[in-house]
Design an enzyme around this catalytic site. Structure first.
Site, PDB file in Angstrom:
ATOM      1  N   ASP A 125       1.024  -1.781  -0.255  1.00 20.51           N
ATOM      2  CA  ASP A 125      -0.102  -0.122   0.238  1.00 20.51           C
ATOM      3  C   ASP A 125       0.722   1.035   0.499  1.00 20.51           C
ATOM      4  O   ASP A 125       1.897   0.890   0.356  1.00 20.51           O
ATOM      5  CB  ASP A 125      -1.033   0.194   0.967  1.00 20.51           C
ATOM      6  N   LYS A 134      -3.765   3.602  -3.312  1.00 23.51           N
ATOM      7  CA  LYS A 134      -5.118   4.525  -3.576  1.00 23.51           C
ATOM      8  C   LYS A 134      -5.143   5.295  -3.662  1.00 23.51           C
ATOM      9  O   LYS A 134      -4.632   6.027  -2.151  1.00 23.51           O
ATOM     10  CB  LYS A 134      -6.181   3.346  -3.153  1.00 23.51           C
TER      11      LYS A 134
END
Length: 421
Positions: A193, A215
């Protein structure tokens, strides 16, 4: 120099006698209990910690001093009193009965020494340093650290294929768990991530396959379906797959969605919890989420959608009625709407609030204000995502504590603030 023969004792179901109830016994008892031994502790007094261990049925306390015959049927003895005469009596009986005996006061008169030991998975490390306990402990720690980080060659032996959902902590690479760091060293594939500790990726072996699962807010984002596909595909290939996330995998991290995808595909998976930013970032900023006499609860809420959104699952009106600490994650964009809703629901507009950006990282910044003005204060200071917002009286208590500490330091002539960097 006394020579030793290092051996692993199988004590499960066997009687072990510990004479003495002080600090040495307190250090030895937990590992003896882990061995499965039946332990008879003989001492007229014990420490509070040992008293807490008595809930274990394998530990029995005889509340008196040592008496000859107490070693009858024992396989192993630890003598740890502060009376050399008693220690001599115990070791003499142990010698007569041919029972190996450890002495805390004089190892030269013992028939067994306790090594500096530690555990890594199913491997036990024991080190004897010829009587130099500090040296033994240092060597043990060095070996364990290299095993845990994967630096030793045993890395290849320890590999267990499957998907590991690893919480990387709030950002500082030193705050990942020991197991999480070891798994990174063993990984064949890492799916990381954006908020995972990025410095750790530089330590990966060159052959590791790395996927960017970032993201970005209002920007490019890896699709969850694609992340699930990669985890399942590489897991089916028999690889060690580390899904590295920021914070904890299950605290707004969609980790259990990935676990379900692996379970449905028949891929073995394991969760490795991480330190959630919801409590660690306030902590390193000097703010406790709970404090005696100030709050009896704290609530962690996702602010990724505004209160008025039809998909919101949060009862904001009920939340506004709570008097404890409120921690908001992913709430920067919607903070004006959130604060307005909380105030409308009954939370005082003057409630202290703080926003911490890039928590635990070198660029960490914090602004404080009242609830009604925290969004504007963040904007004015240029503090943006990722940020943690803390609402509650603990913010004011923390500020007062640091002010008092600064004043005290100044009064002593130092003038320096003693607190979190």
């Amino acid at each position: 120099m006394i020579s030793q023969y290092l051996s692993g004792l199988v004590l499960e179901g066997r009687r072990v006698v510990v004479v003495g109830g002080g600090g040495v016994a307190q250090r030895r008892l937990p590992r003896l209990l882990e061995s499965g031994a039946h332990i008879d502790l003989i001492s007229p007094a014990i420490t509070p910690t040992i008293e807490g261990l008595l809930a274990n049925p394998s530990l029995n306390w005889t509340e008196r001093g040592y008496q000859y015959g107490d070693l009858d049927g024992a396989w192993y003895v630890v003598v740890a009193t502060d009376d050399p005469a008693v220690n001599d009596q115990v070791s003499q009986e142990a010698e007569e009965r041919r029972i190996f005996c450890v002495r805390s006061d004089d190892r030269s008169r013992a028939t067994a020494w306790t090594p500096a030991s530690g555990q890594h998975d199913n491997v036990t490390i024991g080190v004897l340093g010829g009587g130099d306990h500090r040296r033994s402990a240092a060597v043990r720690d060095a070996i364990l650290e290299e095993l845990r980080t994967g630096a030793l060659a045993a890395r290849e032996v320890d590999k267990r294929p499957g998907v590991y959902l690893v919480g990387g902590g709030p950002g500082d690479p030193d705050l990942i768990t020991v197991r999480g760091r070891r798994l990174l060293a063993e990984a064949d594939v890492v799916v990381a991530d954006r908020l995972a500790p990025q410095q750790l990726l530089d330590e990966l072996h060159p052959e590791v396959e790395l996927f960017d699962a970032a993201k970005l807010p209002r920007g490019r984002a890896a699709q969850q379906e694609e992340i699930n596909r990669i985890l399942v595909d590489r897991g089916r290939q028999g690889k060690v797959v580390v899904r590295l996330k920021g914070g904890d995998p299950y605290v707004f991290g969609r980790g259990f969605e990935e676990a379900l995808a692996c379970a449905e595909a028949g891929v073995p998976w394991t969760v490795v919890p991480g330190i959630t930013s919801s409590i660690s970032v306030p902590a390193v900023s000097g703010i406790p989420v709970t404090h005696r006499g100030v709050t009896h609860e704290f609530t962690v809420v996702s602010g990724h959608i505004p209160p008025s959104h039809p998909d919101s699952l949060i009862n904001w009106d009920a939340l506004a009625q709570l008097s404890g600490t409120l921690v908001l994650l992913m709430a920067v964009e919607n903070l004006p709407a959130i604060t307005e809703r909380l105030i409308a629901g009954g939370r005082p507009a003057t409630t202290p609030a703080a926003a911490i950006a890039d928590g635990t990282l070198p660029g960490q910044r914090m602004v404080t204000s009242e609830l009604a003005g925290i969004a504007a204060a963040m904007k004015e200071a240029g503090v943006g995502a990722p940020a943690i917002v803390v609402i509650g009286n603990v913010v004011e208590v923390a500020a007062q504590a640091w002010d008092d500490a600064t004043s005290a330091a100044g009064a002593e002539g130092g003038g320096a603030r003693s607190g979190p960097a």
